[in-house]
Every structure is written in C-alpha cells, then in structure tokens.
Design a protein around this motif. Structure first.
Motif, PDB file in Angstrom:
ATOM      1  N   MET A 104       1.020  -0.906  -0.053  1.00 11.74           N
ATOM      2  CA  MET A 104       0.157  -0.321  -0.194  1.00 11.74           C
ATOM      3  C   MET A 104       0.996   1.777  -0.546  1.00 11.74           C
ATOM      4  O   MET A 104       0.409   2.329   0.335  1.00 11.74           O
ATOM      5  CB  MET A 104      -0.221   0.026   0.977  1.00 11.74           C
ATOM      6  N   ASN A 105       2.183   1.363  -0.474  1.00 10.77           N
ATOM      7  CA  ASN A 105       3.356   1.901  -0.355  1.00 10.77           C
ATOM      8  C   ASN A 105       3.570   2.899   1.161  1.00 10.77           C
ATOM      9  O   ASN A 105       3.631   3.693   0.904  1.00 10.77           O
ATOM     10  CB  ASN A 105       2.375   3.648  -1.533  1.00 10.77           C
ATOM     11  N   ILE A 106       2.799   2.424   1.909  1.00 12.59           N
ATOM     12  CA  ILE A 106       3.344   2.558   3.438  1.00 12.59           C
ATOM     13  C   ILE A 106       4.515   1.911   4.335  1.00 12.59           C
ATOM     14  O   ILE A 106       4.936   0.825   3.747  1.00 12.59           O
ATOM     15  CB  ILE A 106       2.139   1.840   4.671  1.00 12.59           C
ATOM     16  N   HIS A 107       5.686   2.865   4.335  1.00  9.50           N
ATOM     17  CA  HIS A 107       6.885   2.434   4.672  1.00  9.50           C
ATOM     18  C   HIS A 107       7.178   2.868   5.962  1.00  9.50           C
ATOM     19  O   HIS A 107       8.526   2.690   6.132  1.00  9.50           O
ATOM     20  CB  HIS A 107       7.830   2.675   3.187  1.00  9.50           C
ATOM     21  N   GLN A 108       6.803   3.559   6.661  1.00  5.42           N
ATOM     22  CA  GLN A 108       6.907   3.986   8.065  1.00  5.42           C
ATOM     23  C   GLN A 108       6.032   4.237   9.286  1.00  5.42           C
ATOM     24  O   GLN A 108       4.769   3.954   8.592  1.00  5.42           O
ATOM     25  CB  GLN A 108       8.127   5.191   8.140  1.00  5.42           C
ATOM     26  N   THR A 109       6.508   4.035   9.699  1.00  4.00           N
ATOM     27  CA  THR A 109       5.188   4.396  11.311  1.00  4.00           C
ATOM     28  C   THR A 109       6.242   5.072  12.115  1.00  4.00           C
ATOM     29  O   THR A 109       6.900   5.300  12.218  1.00  4.00           O
ATOM     30  CB  THR A 109       5.263   3.034  11.981  1.00  4.00           C
ATOM     31  N   PRO A 110       4.469   5.308  12.789  1.00  9.90           N
ATOM     32  CA  PRO A 110       2.885   5.683  12.563  1.00  9.90           C
ATOM     33  C   PRO A 110       2.954   5.799  11.183  1.00  9.90           C
ATOM     34  O   PRO A 110       3.413   7.426  11.032  1.00  9.90           O
ATOM     35  CB  PRO A 110       2.908   5.732  13.995  1.00  9.90           C
ATOM     36  N   GLY A 118      11.894   5.943  12.256  1.00 11.35           N
ATOM     37  CA  GLY A 118      10.911   4.661  11.838  1.00 11.35           C
ATOM     38  C   GLY A 118      10.942   3.795  11.093  1.00 11.35           C
ATOM     39  O   GLY A 118      10.172   3.312  10.846  1.00 11.35           O
ATOM     40  N   GLY A 119      11.846   5.267  10.154  1.00  7.77           N
ATOM     41  CA  GLY A 119      12.247   4.359   8.838  1.00  7.77           C
ATOM     42  C   GLY A 119      13.743   2.964   8.405  1.00  7.77           C
ATOM     43  O   GLY A 119      14.165   2.718   8.178  1.00  7.77           O
ATOM     44  N   CYS A 120      13.970   4.005   9.806  1.00 11.32           N
ATOM     45  CA  CYS A 120      15.397   3.193  10.089  1.00 11.32           C
ATOM     46  C   CYS A 120      16.176   1.142   9.301  1.00 11.32           C
ATOM     47  O   CYS A 120      16.219   1.145   8.297  1.00 11.32           O
ATOM     48  CB  CYS A 120      16.327   3.192  11.163  1.00 11.32           C
ATOM     49  N   TRP A 153      13.095   6.772   5.798  1.00  8.07           N
ATOM     50  CA  TRP A 153      14.004   7.539   5.693  1.00  8.07           C
ATOM     51  C   TRP A 153      14.739   7.236   7.843  1.00  8.07           C
ATOM     52  O   TRP A 153      14.665   6.835   8.076  1.00  8.07           O
ATOM     53  CB  TRP A 153      14.133   9.059   6.260  1.00  8.07           C
ATOM     54  N   CYS A 154      16.753   7.232   7.033  1.00  8.91           N
ATOM     55  CA  CYS A 154      17.487   6.412   8.484  1.00  8.91           C
ATOM     56  C   CYS A 154      18.240   7.309   9.071  1.00  8.91           C
ATOM     57  O   CYS A 154      18.580   8.336   8.632  1.00  8.91           O
ATOM     58  CB  CYS A 154      18.523   5.753   7.710  1.00  8.91           C
ATOM     59  N   GLN A 155      18.009   8.196  10.038  1.00  7.32           N
ATOM     60  CA  GLN A 155      17.887   9.357  11.155  1.00  7.32           C
ATOM     61  C   GLN A 155      19.850   9.187  11.336  1.00  7.32           C
ATOM     62  O   GLN A 155      20.820   9.889  10.760  1.00  7.32           O
ATOM     63  CB  GLN A 155      18.017   9.377  12.424  1.00  7.32           C
ATOM     64  N   TRP A 156      20.221   7.677  11.238  1.00  2.51           N
ATOM     65  CA  TRP A 156      21.590   7.527  10.864  1.00  2.51           C
ATOM     66  C   TRP A 156      22.673   7.770   9.607  1.00  2.51           C
ATOM     67  O   TRP A 156      24.168   7.751   9.382  1.00  2.51           O
ATOM     68  CB  TRP A 156      22.146   6.868  11.781  1.00  2.51           C
ATOM     69  N   CYS A 157      21.388   7.324   8.433  1.00  2.00           N
ATOM     70  CA  CYS A 157      22.595   7.403   7.264  1.00  2.00           C
ATOM     71  C   CYS A 157      21.935   9.210   7.083  1.00  2.00           C
ATOM     72  O   CYS A 157      23.070   9.296   6.518  1.00  2.00           O
ATOM     73  CB  CYS A 157      21.413   6.687   6.255  1.00  2.00           C
ATOM     74  N   LEU A 158      21.507   9.993   7.190  1.00  2.00           N
ATOM     75  CA  LEU A 158      21.105  11.176   6.934  1.00  2.00           C
ATOM     76  C   LEU A 158      22.293  12.308   7.879  1.00  2.00           C
ATOM     77  O   LEU A 158      23.245  12.932   7.418  1.00  2.00           O
ATOM     78  CB  LEU A 158      19.526  11.852   7.182  1.00  2.00           C
ATOM     79  N   VAL A 159      22.475  11.343   9.523  1.00  5.61           N
ATOM     80  CA  VAL A 159      23.683  11.813  10.066  1.00  5.61           C
ATOM     81  C   VAL A 159      24.870  11.695   9.094  1.00  5.61           C
ATOM     82  O   VAL A 159      25.910  12.688   9.104  1.00  5.61           O
ATOM     83  CB  VAL A 159      24.293  11.425  10.883  1.00  5.61           C
TER      84      VAL A 159
END
Lengths: 228, 151
Positions: A187-193, B37-39, B113-119
């Motif tokens: 569904m093109n959701i890749h992060q939470t929340p 949330g994306g790491c 987004w991965c915060q550590w990668c951005l750092v």
C-alpha cells in the motif's frame, strides 16, 4: 606553545568522543536480548490472509482512523503515550471516529511482540496488551529477555497464561502478521506510525490537534458525499 | 591545520555511527534506535548491501580512512604538506557521491528515512566542503601552520 595546547585539547576531544562512542555501542549491544535471536527463524507465510486489524469504537462513527504501527517503533510508542488517551476519550468515546490498529512489522524483532498482542487479542484483551507494549516499550525492548517481560504483561492484563503460552508456542498468528506486513508494504506505506483518515494519509507521531482537524475534514467530506 | 582536526573529529563520530549500524546488521545490537521510524526499512532493504558488503561496513571503512589520513596529516612530517588535504578531498568526494546515491534511494526508491544514514551523509559532506575550502586557501593555511611551528 599554542600549537601544543591546541593539540592536547584536540586529542582530549578525540578520546572523549571515543569513550562516549564505545560506551554507547556497548550499551546498545547489551539490549540485544537472548530470545530475540529466535525471531530470525520466523516462518515464511503459507496461504495466510492479511488481518484487517483491531477496531475500537462504534461502527456508526462517521470516520475511521487507521493506524499502521509497530510495537518496536519509538515514534509509535511516543504517539500512543502522548496522543492515545485524547484520541480514545475525545474522538472514539464520543463517537466522532473509530480507531483501527493494523500491526506493521518493520523488522524481525517486531514479530514476537506482535504475536503476543494477537494472542492477547484471541482472549479479547488486545487493547490492554497494546497499551502495555506501547507504554512499557523502553522497558521490554531494553530487557535481556524481552519475551519473559511481555509474558508478565500478559499476566498483568488478565490473560489465561496457559492459553497464552500455547498460542505463543504454536506461532498461530505469525503467518497472518507477515501476510499483513506484505499487504501494508504493497500500500506504499514504509514507515510507522502512518495514519489513513478518510482519504488523507499522514505519517509520524502527529499531534492530537492535527488528527482532530483531519477527522473533521474527513467527516465533512463524508457528509458532503452523503448529501449529494 | 584546524581543518584536519575537524575532519578527524567528524570522522570519529561517523565511525561510531557506522559501527552501530553495522553491528545491528550483524544482529549484535538490540532494536535500532530510530526517531524517523524508517531505519529498519532502510537497513533491511536490498540496497543496504553494496557489492556484497553491508553499506554500514563501507561507512566504517570510509570514516576510518578519513580518520587515519587526517591524523597522519597532523604529524610534523605531513603538517605543512598539501597531500593529506588532497587525499581527504578525494576520499570525501567519493563519500559524498556514495551518500548522495543512498539518500536518493531513501527518498525515491525505499520511501523511508534512516536518521543515522542522514547523519553520516551530513558528516561526510561537511568533511568534503572543509577540504575544498582548505585547498582553495592553501597558501594562507600553510603559512598559519608554519607560524605555529611543530606540534
């Protein structure tokens, strides 16, 4: 002389960074619990269907807030602690909206806590377990044996522990969790929340006020659609 | 030679950030600390491995080389030489290209987004810019190093 002083200061700073870095990495490694490794052997889904999620609130509510979250996600825990009570009391309890929770496993270590919540759900105590896992997130995630601590939560929320243990040993919801994760990824959701409120999708630990505005907008859209 | 000190400090920070991500990838860390949330999504994606080596390990190696070159450049033998700064500029330019590619993947392909990668991306970019500025003003930097004498 100034050069020597600068160099002393410089090497002092380097050593300080090295000490902090080693301490941080060592601390983080200590939280790698012995029983998180078994998650790496999670089964591959076989003909499992995705789960539509747990719902809190009235079917008659004009708007549904769908929350995609992970019990190991810090932003999800923060959101539940800070905004959860307002959403329950001011939107769900008043009938303005209903809340649907869909577990979205971001990684292997998300699977067992989610499974524990599903085992609680089997006994009609999903939301109680959900709150325990979110509110105590830092505790169990940093514990050396997190699943033992989660089992304590299961007892605290009043689960039949024998049934809970059987459920966990069987892994009876694991395929469903993985199928749900795959569906949500599609569904093109890749992060939470992430939240779907009416036709609007937002991500991050947003404020109650932002959610209220989106609920009002979605309600207006629903009513406008109904009156056409 | 302030720029080499700055580079050494930033490279050491980058080394520990990359080390953390690499050890997590090896399963030796607890849950990944992540406010974006994306790491995990980024770290578990197929793009987290480059030429068969985890991207985080490339980071460890890259920041280690920057650290070694900058520390070597602070020794009496090299402190007035332009070579270490040129090498830092070349290494960090490769790093900037690499993190640019990774940041593009996060934005356009992985959508997380991965915060550590951005750092790490920020650190290597600052190192690169510092090296460039130093190279452009090299005569003044060298004269300053000569005035200060051996360290």
């Amino acid at each position: 002389m100034a050069g020597r002083v600068n160099m002393k200061l410089f090497y002092g700073v380097l050593v300080a960074i090295a000490v902090v870095g080693v301490a941080a990495v060592w601390t983080a490694s200590r939280s790698a619990g012995a029983d998180t490794t078994q998650l790496l052997d999670a089964p591959v889904p076989v003909n499992a269907s995705a789960f539509p999620g747990y719902v809190m609130g009235s079917d008659a509510a004009p708007v549904e807030i769908v929350e995609y979250a992970d019990f190991t996600c810090g932003a999800c825990g923060t959101f539940t602690i800070l905004q959860g009570p307002d959403i329950k009391q001011r939107l769900v309890a008043t009938g303005l909206a209903r809340l649907r929770f869909r577990a979205f496993a971001l990684n292997q270590s998300s699977l067992l806590p989610m499974h524990a919540a599903d085992c609680a759900g089997e006994q009609g105590r999903f939301w109680e377990m959900h709150d325990q896992l979110m509110f105590q997130q830092r505790d169990w995630m940093s514990a050396s044996r997190p699943m033992r601590m989660i089992r304590d939560y299961a007892r605290d929320v009043g689960l039949d522990l024998d049934a809970y243990d059987r459920c966990m040993e069987d892994g009876r919801f694991m395929n469903r969790i993985i199928a749900t994760r795959d569906e949500i990824s599609g569904m093109n959701i890749h992060q939470t929340p992430t939240f779907d409120i009416g036709q609007i999708r937002v991500s991050g630990a947003i404020s109650y006020d932002s959610i209220k505005v989106l609920v009002e907008k979605a309600t207006a859209q629903t009513q406008a659609g109904g009156s056409e | 030679m302030t720029h080499r000190m700055v580079t050494a400090v930033l490279a050491l920070i980058g080394f520990f950030v990359s080390l953390y991500l690499w050890l997590w990838k090896l399963g030796l860390m607890g849950p990944l600390v992540c406010t974006t949330g994306g790491c995990e999504t980024v770290q578990l994606s197929e793009y987290a491995v480059f030429f068969g080596v985890p991207v985080a390990l490339w980071g460890v190696l890259g920041f280690t080389s920057l650290l070694v070159v900058s520390l070597a450049g602070l020794q009496n033998r090299w402190v007035e030489q332009r070579g270490p700064t040129v090498l830092l500029a070349v290494l960090s330019a490769i790093g900037v290209g690499f993190v640019g590619y990774l940041t593009y993947l996060e934005a356009a392909v992985i959508h997380a987004w991965c915060q550590w990668c951005l750092v790490c991306a920020g650190l290597v970019t600052i190192i690169f810019l510092t090296s460039l500025v130093t190279l452009r003003t090299w005569p003044a930097v060298r004269a300053q190093a000569q005035r200060r004498g051996p360290s």
